[in-house]
Design a protein around this motif. Sequence first.
Motif, short mmCIF file in Angstrom:
data_model
loop_
_atom_site.label_atom_id
_atom_site.label_comp_id
_atom_site.label_asym_id
_atom_site.label_seq_id
_atom_site.Cartn_x
_atom_site.Cartn_y
_atom_site.Cartn_z
N MET A 193 0.84 -1.20 0.00
CA MET A 193 0.00 0.00 0.00
C MET A 193 0.88 1.25 0.00
N TYR A 194 0.62 2.11 -0.99
CA TYR A 194 1.30 3.41 -0.98
C TYR A 194 0.38 4.42 -0.30
N ILE A 195 0.88 5.04 0.77
CA ILE A 195 0.14 6.12 1.43
C ILE A 195 0.99 7.37 1.29
N SER A 196 0.36 8.49 0.97
CA SER A 196 1.14 9.72 0.84
C SER A 196 1.75 10.05 2.20
N TYR A 197 3.00 10.40 2.19
CA TYR A 197 3.68 10.75 3.43
C TYR A 197 3.21 12.14 3.81
N PRO A 198 2.72 12.32 5.05
CA PRO A 198 2.21 13.65 5.38
C PRO A 198 3.34 14.68 5.37
N SER A 199 3.14 15.76 4.68
CA SER A 199 4.25 16.72 4.51
C SER A 199 4.35 17.66 5.71
N ARG A 200 3.35 17.64 6.57
CA ARG A 200 3.43 18.52 7.74
C ARG A 200 2.57 17.98 8.88
#
Lengths: 387, 387
Positions: A1-8
């Motif tokens: 599963m690819y989850i967007s890495y939280p940028s903040r």
Amino acid sequence: MYISYPSRFETYGAVKIYELSKVYSLFAIKAEWKPGLYNIPNFNELEKTAEKTVIVVPSRNEDPMVLEGVLKAIPVYSPIILVSASTQAPLNMYSVETDIAKTLYKVTGRPTIIVHQRDPVIAEELGPHIPGILDEDGLVRYGKGEGLLISVLLADGLNAENIGFIDADNYIPGAVLEYTLIYYTILNMSESDYRMVRLSWGYKAWSSTDLYFRRMGRASTIVNNVLNKILSLRRRAETDIVKTSNSGEHAMSVKLAKEISFAGGYAVETQELVSLLEACYIGVEDGMCPALPGNIEIYQVETRNPHIHSEKGESHVIEMIIESLSTIYHSKLVDSKGKALVIDTLMDLAYEGEPPPPLKYSIPSLNGKDFLDKVLGESKTSVAYGV
Amino acid sequence: MYISYPSRFETYGAVKIYELSKVYSLFAIKAEWKPGLYNIPNFNELEKTAEKTVIVVPSRNEDPMVLEGVLKAIPVYSPIILVSASTQAPLNMYSVETDIAKTLYKVTGRPTIIVHQRDPVIAEELGPHIPGILDEDGLVRYGKGEGLLISVLLADGLNAENIGFIDADNYIPGAVLEYTLIYYTILNMSESDYRMVRLSWGYKAWSSTDLYFRRMGRASTIVNNVLNKILSLRRRAETDIVKTSNSGEHAMSVKLAKEISFAGGYAVETQELVSLLEACYIGVEDGMCPALPGNIEIYQVETRNPHIHSEKGESHVIEMIIESLSTIYHSKLVDSKGKALVIDTLMDLAYEGEPPPPLKYSIPSLNGKDFLDKVLGESKTSVAYGV
């Protein structure tokens, strides 16, 4: 599963609330690492995380076909705890649930515990340690929060590292699988001992009406908004960071779960956030925060599957909103301005005056293993397979 | 994934049709082997099988949100071929599809091919080799079967071992993930070079009406029934082995796909079975069966997720039934008794007389790699990423 890495993330004392992440691919174990994404690096890591994560399914008279689908969707590595508040007479819905879980155990062989919330043995064990948790019948109160609390103690007894919750009224097994994969991925990613992941449904719909995919439920919209405004007032800068105030689907480390004060009924999910912010934001200077010198990490993930569940009716939604807002109203998070905001919001829902204070329970300092042994050893209604 | 191991199969010449299997657990890679169940023994096996399996998504003006969910649900190891028959003017739906696939490629990096069925380069390549495949415009006919045929040649060009089909109108990404995991599991299990797996939806519903979970679609019920009766008549013993006559979700080895004669339009799925039975049951004595001395293995699996798709209307269902039955009517499977059965069945649907013969195409003996290179090299509409 690819989850967007939280940028903040935003920091409230020792509480880090991460921005909403999204699911970009449902199945990508071990696939190449890419900037901006998170993925479990290999299958063994997934398996290890899953084994250490107990999945709890609270149920109250759900459609057996639907419950069966939910249980079949939970990866076989995770132990299951089914906490039931279903009727036992005249129709014994609880025995149907037990049989569903048992049948599945025969296939998967995974550890499975089935307890009834109104089990007298549980009442006997918890009553003396948790003020207010028993009702006039001398049994643990009905209510989702009470069920989750019981499950935390059982998970601790299993020596689990994490605990994840999945509602039993989910018509889409494939969505349940997505939820558990998100839990594993985030719990694997977080480096904090005090970690939590809360899900926001990409779309929701009800099983009983024309399929119309809503972006957000009404309770979430209102309660997120109030919680964000309260945080905005405190930090003197507007925020909309909270997207998961009423997230039934969430998971956390057992270590964190044991520090939370649980609310009764449907206030439980909001109260978790309120409780953490009270201890580790408002109370951080007074040494109230158990995570210090570490941080509490709260991740939020938007799922890709639509969430299709049974329609519980308008009055259920209103009740949920009132219960959720009451945890904010009666917390250390609000001053008079905050209280006024809650009162105003309730007024828009035709509810006048102060909401009643929520039932709140701290996790008692019981030995989880003793509690588990006692329940499984003495109960006539609760059972376990493969434990 | 635990799938029940089929306890029996029926043999029609060199064609083995397995009884319907069921999904007992959506996610069980590597979990302990148990009698009566099949499961991929470890993650590397799954990854290897997935990499060798191209997933084809035929699309014609589907809701972009729905298509996006389908593509995000396909495990990242499998290359994707999107075969579109969508409008290009005035609204360019095809460019929207291309952009969805491209966006996803940027995230996953997996090989992705997007071709338009009406691409003049494809017509130029296939026209001389496949009689009847071009329409009066000199382009490949609209029709699902024609799209699948193109995709088989492209998959062959990619040197894929297996090819799996997933319809683009599926509202539940989690169901799509289940389909692909079933494909991998069965394709991994089968020891035949000529293997196929066809899915039967556990429940189906439409996105446009009250959610009511049906066990089987009307087209499947009728066509399965006719096909079973035809087989019963031949073997002089009743059978109900065929459960997947109209299964849009199916996968097979490319080696098998290249031996099948494809029907145009919605007859394609039934015609696959008819074509295999013609060659390897009826024609087996005459040396018509390419699988000899081996067998063709046809597995059938019932999914756990409900299948929720867009409602195409009553006339679409009738059309599909007529097209499917015509492949049986005009085949070597039926004698006069079989033909009468088809005519009677059609009469119940208020259709009088013989159904028109289906369009049928054999896979030409083109070099797949040359075809792929030609399409990607010369086309202005078809594109590839990561190939």
